[in-house]
Design a protein around this motif. Structure first.
Motif, PDB file in Angstrom:
ATOM      1  N   GLY A  28       0.817  -1.206   0.000  1.00 37.95           N
ATOM      2  CA  GLY A  28       0.000   0.000   0.000  1.00 37.95           C
ATOM      3  C   GLY A  28       0.853   1.260   0.000  1.00 37.95           C
ATOM      4  N   ARG A  29       1.942   1.247   0.766  1.00 39.20           N
ATOM      5  CA  ARG A  29       2.846   2.397   0.787  1.00 39.20           C
ATOM      6  C   ARG A  29       3.512   2.576  -0.574  1.00 39.20           C
ATOM      7  NH1 ARG A  29       3.649   0.710   6.339  1.00 39.20           N
ATOM      8  NH2 ARG A  29       5.211  -0.822   5.713  1.00 39.20           N
ATOM      9  N   GLU A  30       3.918   1.476  -1.185  1.00 35.54           N
ATOM     10  CA  GLU A  30       4.549   1.544  -2.509  1.00 35.54           C
ATOM     11  C   GLU A  30       3.577   2.110  -3.538  1.00 35.54           C
ATOM     12  OE1 GLU A  30       5.592  -2.519  -3.099  1.00 35.54           O
ATOM     13  OE2 GLU A  30       7.169  -2.458  -1.575  1.00 35.54           O
ATOM     14  N   GLU A  32       0.929   3.975  -3.048  1.00 40.90           N
ATOM     15  CA  GLU A  32       0.616   5.373  -2.773  1.00 40.90           C
ATOM     16  C   GLU A  32       1.766   6.294  -3.193  1.00 40.90           C
ATOM     17  OE1 GLU A  32      -1.231   8.767  -2.100  1.00 40.90           O
ATOM     18  OE2 GLU A  32      -2.168   6.800  -2.152  1.00 40.90           O
ATOM     19  N   ARG A  33       2.986   5.868  -2.913  1.00 44.43           N
ATOM     20  CA  ARG A  33       4.136   6.701  -3.292  1.00 44.43           C
ATOM     21  C   ARG A  33       4.257   6.778  -4.808  1.00 44.43           C
ATOM     22  NH1 ARG A  33       8.895   6.340   0.662  1.00 44.43           N
ATOM     23  NH2 ARG A  33       7.159   6.915   1.980  1.00 44.43           N
ATOM     24  N   ALA A  34       4.040   5.674  -5.502  1.00 42.58           N
ATOM     25  CA  ALA A  34       4.083   5.686  -6.964  1.00 42.58           C
ATOM     26  C   ALA A  34       2.985   6.603  -7.518  1.00 42.58           C
ATOM     27  CB  ALA A  34       3.920   4.272  -7.521  1.00 42.58           C
ATOM     28  N   ALA A  35       1.806   6.527  -6.945  1.00 44.80           N
ATOM     29  CA  ALA A  35       0.711   7.390  -7.380  1.00 44.80           C
ATOM     30  C   ALA A  35       1.058   8.857  -7.153  1.00 44.80           C
ATOM     31  CB  ALA A  35      -0.575   7.014  -6.647  1.00 44.80           C
ATOM     32  N   MET A  36       1.762   9.156  -6.056  1.00 42.86           N
ATOM     33  CA  MET A  36       2.148  10.538  -5.771  1.00 42.86           C
ATOM     34  C   MET A  36       3.119  11.055  -6.829  1.00 42.86           C
ATOM     35  SD  MET A  36       1.970  13.323  -4.141  1.00 42.86           S
ATOM     36  CE  MET A  36       0.932  12.843  -2.787  1.00 42.86           C
ATOM     37  N   GLY A  58       5.597  -0.020 -11.183  1.00 44.21           N
ATOM     38  CA  GLY A  58       6.220  -1.320 -10.953  1.00 44.21           C
ATOM     39  C   GLY A  58       7.350  -1.289  -9.937  1.00 44.21           C
ATOM     40  N   CYS A  59       7.708  -0.116  -9.458  1.00 44.82           N
ATOM     41  CA  CYS A  59       8.814   0.010  -8.519  1.00 44.82           C
ATOM     42  C   CYS A  59       8.368  -0.377  -7.107  1.00 44.82           C
ATOM     43  CB  CYS A  59       9.346   1.441  -8.518  1.00 44.82           C
ATOM     44  SG  CYS A  59      10.760   1.676  -7.422  1.00 44.82           S
ATOM     45  N   ALA A  60       9.173  -1.189  -6.444  1.00 38.62           N
ATOM     46  CA  ALA A  60       8.864  -1.631  -5.079  1.00 38.62           C
ATOM     47  C   ALA A  60       9.851  -1.060  -4.065  1.00 38.62           C
ATOM     48  CB  ALA A  60       8.878  -3.156  -5.016  1.00 38.62           C
ATOM     49  N   ASP A  61      10.670  -0.109  -4.484  1.00 41.88           N
ATOM     50  CA  ASP A  61      11.685   0.496  -3.616  1.00 41.88           C
ATOM     51  C   ASP A  61      11.174   1.848  -3.119  1.00 41.88           C
ATOM     52  OD1 ASP A  61      13.889   1.876  -2.569  1.00 41.88           O
ATOM     53  OD2 ASP A  61      15.281   0.986  -3.992  1.00 41.88           O
ATOM     54  N   LEU A  62      10.791   1.910  -1.845  1.00 41.86           N
ATOM     55  CA  LEU A  62      10.213   3.139  -1.304  1.00 41.86           C
ATOM     56  C   LEU A  62      11.185   4.317  -1.359  1.00 41.86           C
ATOM     57  CD1 LEU A  62       8.250   1.721   1.748  1.00 41.86           C
ATOM     58  CD2 LEU A  62       7.287   2.777  -0.292  1.00 41.86           C
ATOM     59  N   GLU A  63      12.456   4.071  -1.124  1.00 43.21           N
ATOM     60  CA  GLU A  63      13.444   5.156  -1.174  1.00 43.21           C
ATOM     61  C   GLU A  63      13.587   5.703  -2.593  1.00 43.21           C
ATOM     62  OE1 GLU A  63      17.187   4.428   0.777  1.00 43.21           O
ATOM     63  OE2 GLU A  63      16.182   3.259   2.335  1.00 43.21           O
ATOM     64  N   LEU A  64      13.605   4.814  -3.574  1.00 46.84           N
ATOM     65  CA  LEU A  64      13.702   5.256  -4.958  1.00 46.84           C
ATOM     66  C   LEU A  64      12.453   6.027  -5.368  1.00 46.84           C
ATOM     67  CD1 LEU A  64      15.275   5.349  -7.576  1.00 46.84           C
ATOM     68  CD2 LEU A  64      14.360   3.079  -8.140  1.00 46.84           C
TER      69      LEU A  64
END
Length: 93
Positions: A28-30, A32-36, A58-64
Motif C-alpha cells: 500500500g505504501r509503494e 501510494e508513493r508511486a501514485a504521488m 512497478g517500482c517496489a523500492d520506497l526510497e527510490l
C-alpha cells in the motif's frame, strides 16, 4: 460433535497472518508513493508515457520512489525522473 479448529490460534498461523498484513501495508505504501510521483507530474502538466507509468508503478523500492517524487517537482519531462537511477545510471528512453 463439531470439529475444533485449533489452526487459527496456532502461533504459526498468527505469524503468517501478521506477515501478510505487513506485506499488504508495504504494498500500500509503494502504491501510494508511486501514485504521488505520477500525480506531481500530472499537476505540473508533464506528459507521462506508458513506459514511464509502468516503471513508476512497478517500482517496489520506497526510497527510490521518494527520490523520484522529489525529482518530479523540478523535472522538465517525465523521463527526467530516472536520470542517474537506472541500472546503468541512464535515463529511460
Amino acid at each position: 460433535m463439531a470439529p475444533v479448529n485449533y489452526f487459527f490460534k496456532n502461533p504459526v498461523a498468527e505469524k503468517v497472518r501478521d506477515e501478510g498484513r505487513e506485506e499488504g501495508r508495504e504494498e500500500g505504501r509503494e502504491e501510494e508513493r508511486a501514485a504521488m510521483v505520477l500525480r506531481i507530474l500530472e499537476w505540473r502538466g508533464i506528459a507521462v508515457s506508458e513506459a514511464v507509468r509502468e516503471r513508476v508503478t512497478g517500482c517496489a523500492d520506497l526510497e527510490l520512489l521518494e527520490t523520484w517524487a522529489q525529482r518530479a517537482v523540478h523535472a522538465s519531462t517525465a523521463e527526467d525522473l530516472f536520470v542517474g537511477s537506472g541500472p546503468v545510471g541512464e535515463a529511460l528512453t
